[in-house]
Write a protein that holds these residues in place. Structure first.
Motif, PDB file in Angstrom:
ATOM      1  N   GLY A  19      40.803 -20.196 -14.496  1.00  0.00           N
ATOM      2  CA  GLY A  19      40.248 -19.145 -15.324  1.00  0.00           C
ATOM      3  C   GLY A  19      40.929 -19.002 -16.675  1.00  0.00           C
ATOM      4  O   GLY A  19      40.573 -18.158 -17.474  1.00  0.00           O
ATOM      5  N   PHE A  20      41.927 -19.821 -16.970  1.00  0.00           N
ATOM      6  CA  PHE A  20      42.699 -19.665 -18.204  1.00  0.00           C
ATOM      7  C   PHE A  20      41.953 -20.221 -19.398  1.00  0.00           C
ATOM      8  O   PHE A  20      41.224 -21.183 -19.299  1.00  0.00           O
ATOM      9  N   ALA A  21      42.195 -19.605 -20.527  1.00  0.00           N
ATOM     10  CA  ALA A  21      41.598 -20.059 -21.777  1.00  0.00           C
ATOM     11  C   ALA A  21      42.111 -21.453 -22.124  1.00  0.00           C
ATOM     12  O   ALA A  21      43.236 -21.804 -21.816  1.00  0.00           O
ATOM     13  N   GLN A  22      41.295 -22.219 -22.785  1.00  0.00           N
ATOM     14  CA  GLN A  22      41.670 -23.573 -23.170  1.00  0.00           C
ATOM     15  C   GLN A  22      42.596 -23.591 -24.376  1.00  0.00           C
ATOM     16  O   GLN A  22      43.328 -24.530 -24.562  1.00  0.00           O
ATOM     17  N   HIS A  23      42.573 -22.556 -25.207  1.00  0.00           N
ATOM     18  CA  HIS A  23      43.321 -22.571 -26.454  1.00  0.00           C
ATOM     19  C   HIS A  23      44.551 -21.666 -26.358  1.00  0.00           C
ATOM     20  O   HIS A  23      44.456 -20.527 -25.941  1.00  0.00           O
ATOM     21  N   VAL A  24      45.698 -22.210 -26.736  1.00  0.00           N
ATOM     22  CA  VAL A  24      46.932 -21.433 -26.807  1.00  0.00           C
ATOM     23  C   VAL A  24      47.351 -21.406 -28.267  1.00  0.00           C
ATOM     24  O   VAL A  24      47.550 -22.445 -28.878  1.00  0.00           O
ATOM     25  N   SER A  25      47.477 -20.213 -28.824  1.00  0.00           N
ATOM     26  CA  SER A  25      47.880 -20.089 -30.220  1.00  0.00           C
ATOM     27  C   SER A  25      49.312 -20.564 -30.394  1.00  0.00           C
ATOM     28  O   SER A  25      50.133 -20.400 -29.493  1.00  0.00           O
ATOM     29  N   PRO A  26      49.626 -21.124 -31.562  1.00  0.00           N
ATOM     30  CA  PRO A  26      51.012 -21.540 -31.809  1.00  0.00           C
ATOM     31  C   PRO A  26      51.956 -20.343 -31.729  1.00  0.00           C
ATOM     32  O   PRO A  26      51.604 -19.236 -32.128  1.00  0.00           O
ATOM     33  N   LEU A  27      53.132 -20.579 -31.193  1.00  0.00           N
ATOM     34  CA  LEU A  27      54.127 -19.518 -31.084  1.00  0.00           C
ATOM     35  C   LEU A  27      54.774 -19.286 -32.444  1.00  0.00           C
ATOM     36  O   LEU A  27      55.124 -20.238 -33.129  1.00  0.00           O
ATOM     37  N   ARG A  28      54.943 -18.041 -32.831  1.00  0.00           N
ATOM     38  CA  ARG A  28      55.572 -17.699 -34.098  1.00  0.00           C
ATOM     39  C   ARG A  28      57.031 -17.337 -33.831  1.00  0.00           C
ATOM     40  O   ARG A  28      57.353 -16.187 -33.542  1.00  0.00           O
ATOM     41  N   VAL A  29      57.881 -18.346 -33.920  1.00  0.00           N
ATOM     42  CA  VAL A  29      59.291 -18.200 -33.599  1.00  0.00           C
ATOM     43  C   VAL A  29      60.076 -17.834 -34.851  1.00  0.00           C
ATOM     44  O   VAL A  29      59.895 -18.449 -35.907  1.00  0.00           O
ATOM     45  N   VAL A  30      60.938 -16.839 -34.728  1.00  0.00           N
ATOM     46  CA  VAL A  30      61.835 -16.430 -35.796  1.00  0.00           C
ATOM     47  C   VAL A  30      63.249 -16.454 -35.215  1.00  0.00           C
ATOM     48  O   VAL A  30      63.568 -15.653 -34.342  1.00  0.00           O
ATOM     49  N   GLY A  31      64.047 -17.408 -35.666  1.00  0.00           N
ATOM     50  CA  GLY A  31      65.393 -17.559 -35.105  1.00  0.00           C
ATOM     51  C   GLY A  31      65.325 -17.959 -33.648  1.00  0.00           C
ATOM     52  O   GLY A  31      64.734 -18.968 -33.298  1.00  0.00           O
ATOM     53  N   ASP A  32      65.873 -17.113 -32.776  1.00  0.00           N
ATOM     54  CA  ASP A  32      65.873 -17.404 -31.343  1.00  0.00           C
ATOM     55  C   ASP A  32      64.926 -16.480 -30.585  1.00  0.00           C
ATOM     56  O   ASP A  32      65.138 -16.175 -29.413  1.00  0.00           O
ATOM     57  N   ALA A  33      63.842 -16.056 -31.258  1.00  0.00           N
ATOM     58  CA  ALA A  33      62.943 -15.085 -30.637  1.00  0.00           C
ATOM     59  C   ALA A  33      61.508 -15.263 -31.115  1.00  0.00           C
ATOM     60  O   ALA A  33      61.245 -15.894 -32.134  1.00  0.00           O
ATOM     61  N   ILE A  34      60.612 -14.674 -30.358  1.00  0.00           N
ATOM     62  CA  ILE A  34      59.224 -14.477 -30.776  1.00  0.00           C
ATOM     63  C   ILE A  34      59.089 -12.967 -30.910  1.00  0.00           C
ATOM     64  O   ILE A  34      58.896 -12.265 -29.913  1.00  0.00           O
ATOM     65  N   PRO A  35      59.263 -12.434 -32.121  1.00  0.00           N
ATOM     66  CA  PRO A  35      59.357 -10.980 -32.286  1.00  0.00           C
ATOM     67  C   PRO A  35      58.062 -10.214 -32.017  1.00  0.00           C
ATOM     68  O   PRO A  35      58.119  -9.060 -31.614  1.00  0.00           O
ATOM     69  N   GLN A  36      56.922 -10.835 -32.225  1.00  0.00           N
ATOM     70  CA  GLN A  36      55.643 -10.148 -32.046  1.00  0.00           C
ATOM     71  C   GLN A  36      55.031 -10.484 -30.691  1.00  0.00           C
ATOM     72  O   GLN A  36      55.174 -11.604 -30.197  1.00  0.00           O
ATOM     73  N   THR A  37      54.327  -9.522 -30.110  1.00  0.00           N
ATOM     74  CA  THR A  37      53.658  -9.787 -28.835  1.00  0.00           C
ATOM     75  C   THR A  37      52.662 -10.931 -29.014  1.00  0.00           C
ATOM     76  O   THR A  37      52.151 -11.153 -30.111  1.00  0.00           O
ATOM     77  N   LEU A  38      52.391 -11.629 -27.944  1.00  0.00           N
ATOM     78  CA  LEU A  38      51.414 -12.720 -27.987  1.00  0.00           C
ATOM     79  C   LEU A  38      49.992 -12.190 -27.965  1.00  0.00           C
ATOM     80  O   LEU A  38      49.057 -12.908 -28.297  1.00  0.00           O
ATOM     81  N   THR A  39      49.839 -10.925 -27.575  1.00  0.00           N
ATOM     82  CA  THR A  39      48.504 -10.355 -27.398  1.00  0.00           C
ATOM     83  C   THR A  39      48.212  -9.170 -28.305  1.00  0.00           C
ATOM     84  O   THR A  39      47.062  -8.774 -28.430  1.00  0.00           O
ATOM     85  N   GLY A  40      49.256  -8.566 -28.879  1.00  0.00           N
ATOM     86  CA  GLY A  40      49.066  -7.327 -29.627  1.00  0.00           C
ATOM     87  C   GLY A  40      49.078  -6.114 -28.714  1.00  0.00           C
ATOM     88  O   GLY A  40      48.966  -4.989 -29.179  1.00  0.00           O
ATOM     89  N   ALA A  41      49.209  -6.336 -27.414  1.00  0.00           N
ATOM     90  CA  ALA A  41      49.231  -5.244 -26.439  1.00  0.00           C
ATOM     91  C   ALA A  41      50.551  -5.279 -25.683  1.00  0.00           C
ATOM     92  O   ALA A  41      51.103  -6.356 -25.462  1.00  0.00           O
ATOM     93  N   PRO A  42      51.034  -4.130 -25.263  1.00  0.00           N
ATOM     94  CA  PRO A  42      52.281  -4.122 -24.488  1.00  0.00           C
ATOM     95  C   PRO A  42      52.066  -4.708 -23.097  1.00  0.00           C
ATOM     96  O   PRO A  42      50.948  -4.726 -22.581  1.00  0.00           O
ATOM     97  N   GLY A  43      53.155  -5.153 -22.516  1.00  0.00           N
ATOM     98  CA  GLY A  43      53.089  -5.668 -21.159  1.00  0.00           C
ATOM     99  C   GLY A  43      53.179  -4.550 -20.137  1.00  0.00           C
ATOM    100  O   GLY A  43      53.573  -3.438 -20.452  1.00  0.00           O
ATOM    101  N   ASP A  44      52.824  -4.866 -18.920  1.00  0.00           N
ATOM    102  CA  ASP A  44      52.890  -3.937 -17.806  1.00  0.00           C
ATOM    103  C   ASP A  44      54.001  -4.411 -16.865  1.00  0.00           C
ATOM    104  O   ASP A  44      53.888  -5.490 -16.270  1.00  0.00           O
ATOM    105  N   ALA A  45      55.067  -3.623 -16.743  1.00  0.00           N
ATOM    106  CA  ALA A  45      56.238  -4.026 -15.968  1.00  0.00           C
ATOM    107  C   ALA A  45      55.908  -4.259 -14.490  1.00  0.00           C
ATOM    108  O   ALA A  45      56.466  -5.165 -13.872  1.00  0.00           O
TER     109      ALA A  45
END
Length: 147
Positions: A19-45
């Motif tokens: 069921g997964f999407a075929q396209h994965v957007s490139p990761l926007r890495v800054v230093g040793d992190a990906i500062p922005q969410t991958l979805t624009g939405a918060p995660g659910d713990a």
């Protein structure tokens, strides 16, 4: 073949990710992190905890030990997840889950959100990440609770 490629290939063959999407957007890495969410939405713990504990989905406890007492036979090859939220920032955790080899090319940690450069990936799973972007965010949200 790399360890990471072998592990990722094996993981991809263990569970149906059709069921997964075929396209994965490139990761926007800054230093040793990906500062922005991958979805624009918060995660659910709670969903993140379920992924970490799952022997069919995240398989995190295959290598890591974590504060999930109901799961027996936890690994000792990788850092204990206890205190992960105190040791790393949200962005640092996101990069470590999405593609740990960017930080350590010799890491055996699977790239949960990378689809290129992997070895021995079954035809039905090529181009599909181990975890979708929202699932990455859910795992990050759970790990951040582990202070």
């Amino acid at each position: 073949m790399t360890w990471q490629g072998a592990i990722a290939g094996g993981l991809m063959m263990m569970a149906p990710w059709s069921g997964f999407a075929q396209h994965v957007s490139p990761l926007r890495v800054v230093g040793d992190a990906i500062p922005q969410t991958l979805t624009g939405a918060p995660g659910d713990a709670a969903r993140g905890r379920a992924i970490v504990a799952s022997r069919q989905q995240g398989l995190c406890l295959l290598c890591h030990t974590g504060p999930i007492p109901e799961e027996r036979f936890q690994g000792n090859l990788a850092p204990d997840l206890s205190g992960a939220g105190a040791r790393w920032t949200e962005g640092q955790l996101r990069l470590r889950i999405a593609d740990a080899q960017r930080l350590n090319p010799a890491s055996i940690m699977p790239a949960y959100h990378r689809t290129d450069g992997l070895a021995r990936v079954g035809a039905n799973w090529q181009g599909k990440p181990l975890l979708e972007a929202q699932q990455i965010e859910d795992v990050v949200a759970f790990l951040l609770t582990l202070k």
